[in-house]
Design a protein around this motif. Structure first.
Motif: not given
Length: 520
Positions: A101-111, A113-121, A335-344
């Protein structure tokens, strides 16, 4: 004469108005607790050697009928070793429990990265809950022989679920010690079983037929590559523990490369010796008939009943170890998504006593309980329809994440080339990306073979299509955050620095994070 008043010590500038320093409890994991051996134990336990050998490899032989699995492990290992060059190079720049999630966010872009986070979960939760089907099906007959009463699979699965849920709330290094003991035992028993199979070849001759490249040049070979990827899932999790590692710049690369090498050697050897003992022309039929009992049948005839008992016990502990490891990995993504408020925000809370991401653990445990209950009520097959299907689908999701991360590494270092040579910045990531795109394309074309369903079965497209859909939903959520919560959008992918990201550079001064201004 009155002495001059002492000069006051310099102080940091006051934080901007309205700024509240974040609590360590809610924004950080326990630091400096894991060395190279501990991280390797987490990684290899996620790979679950005995689970893959007894469960995934035998089931794949039976479902696909293709014999090139030993070589597939070596091919995938080579691709992942090249991928790891850029992956660990980026890990030196970005420390985050939500690695992909972090690598794709900082490489390709934040949208993205969040898409990757959903896939990872989705992918990691599939891998986690699928193991409940395997442990239930494997333990029930063993308990039946020992006690005279064979429990239904879901009773055993619930006991395993409770154990994992409790361990997940303990300190991370305690989990590491538990995994170490279990892992060493299962690797030793695998090697003993392999030796027994080599010493008792079918027809009296050791055959190398399944190591021929022609076994990968057959229809449905993409299914083998995804199966092999299933065995390696977890190798990437060394980076997930970077925030909790001692000296992560050394720990993460060493743990990653050593894990890939060990996994490849153990799996390729075991998959090959299995065909030696059964015969290359009979392995599919034998595996189809005996499923997860195959290697224990060989052990019984080659090594005696004691070896079978030990092997079956360690198979169960292997499943438990994999559950613990995936539970840790999955909860850290949440946890990573919650810390950054992408999840609650509640998902970004850690226990003040253990440093474990407690809310994420509870949510993951709740999901596991629901899946066990659903399969128990519906009467679905816990081995093929839960363990194998969920594992194959989860592995495909991880394959997509790895492929996207290769592209993200190239883009990231194109903007920040300092300190890394061309091999790490572009050559290795580009080679890995090309190979991974090819593997993913072949896998989609062969997904019916992978699942063992007819080509016109809806699952053939429904399962792989879930991940692009999830990525799209995640990307759209990021766009919503950019418009409605720009402070949250600014945190995406920054890891432990994310609590500071809500402060804009124009007012933040020294409080602005180093990662500010990266990929949009």
């Amino acid at each position: 004469m009155t002495p001059a008043a002492p000069t006051p010590a310099p102080t940091d500038p006051a934080p901007p108005a309205g700024y509240r320093r974040p609590s360590n409890v809610s924004s950080t994991l326990a630091r400096g607790r894991l060395g190279v051996p501990s991280v390797i134990f987490f990684v290899l336990s996620a790979a679950a050697p005995l689970t893959v050998v007894a469960g995934v490899i035998t089931t794949a032989y039976g479902v696909t009928g293709i014999t090139g699995i030993p070589l597939a492990f070596l091919v995938v290992a080579a691709v992942l070793a090249v991928f790891s060059v850029g992956y660990v190079a980026m890990a030196r720049r970005v420390a985050n429990a939500g690695a992909f999630y972090a690598y794709i966010s900082q490489g390709i872009g934040r949208p993205a990265g969040v898409g990757a986070a959903w896939v990872a979960l989705i992918a990691y939760n599939l891998l986690q809950v699928g193991l409940y089907g395997a442990v239930g099906a494997a333990a029930s007959p063993v308990l039946g022989r020992l006690t005279g009463v064979e429990p239904v699979w879901w009773v055993v699965a619930l006991c395993a679920w409770a154990l994992v849920a409790v361990l997940g709330l303990l300190r991370v290094e305690i989990n590491g010690m538990v995994l170490a003991v279990l892992l060493i035992g299962e690797i030793l028993v695998i090697l003993v079983f392999d030796a027994g199979q080599l010493l008792h070849p079918a027809g009296g001759t050791v055959s190398f037929a399944t190591l021929s490249p022609e076994n990968l040049l057959v229809p449905g070979a993409g299914a083998l590559l995804v199966t092999a990827m299933t065995g390696f899932v977890g190798f990437e999790s060394a980076v997930v523990f970077s925030e909790e590692s001692r000296d992560p710049e050394r720990t993460v690369p060493r743990a990653t490369y050593l894990s890939v090498a060990i996994i490849a050697a153990v799996y390729a050897l075991s998959a090959w010796t299995m065909t030696v003992a059964a015969g290359a022309d009979r392995i599919a039929d034998v595996a189809r008939a005996q499923s997860v009992e195959l290697i224990f049948t060989f052990a019984g005839s080659h090594l005696g009943p004691t070896a079978v008992t030990i092997g079956q016990a360690l198979f169960l502990t292997s499943l438990l170890a994999a559950m613990i490891s995936f539970h840790n990995t999955t909860s850290r993504y949440a946890f990573a998504l919650g810390r950054e408020r992408v999840l609650p925000a509640v998902f970004g809370q850690t226990s003040p006593r253990t440093g474990a991401p407690r809310t994420a653990y509870v949510a993951q445990s709740t999901l596991g309980l629901c899946v066990i209950g659903l399969y128990a009520v519906a009467g679905w097959d816990p081995v093929v329809q839960l363990f194998y299907w969920a594992g194959a689908a989860g592995a495909f999701g991880v394959l997509l994440l790895i492929t996207s991360t290769s592209l993200a590494v190239i883009v990231f270092f194109a903007r920040r080339p300092d300190g890394e040579n061309a091999w790490r910045r572009i050559v290795a990531p580009a080679v890995a990306a090309a190979a991974l795109v090819t593997v993913a394309t072949i896998a989609v074309a062969n997904f019916a073979t992978l699942l063992g369903v007819p080509p016109d079965d809806p699952l053939r497209w429904l399962v792989p299509g879930t991940f692009p859909f999830a990525a799209l939903v995640g990307a759209l959520w990021a766009v919503v955050l950019r418009r409605r919560r720009p402070d949250v959008y600014a945190r995406i992918g920054l890891g432990a620095e994310s609590p500071f990201a809500a402060i804009t550079p124009s007012v933040a001064g020294p409080y602005a994070p180093a990662g500010q201004g990266g990929a949009q």
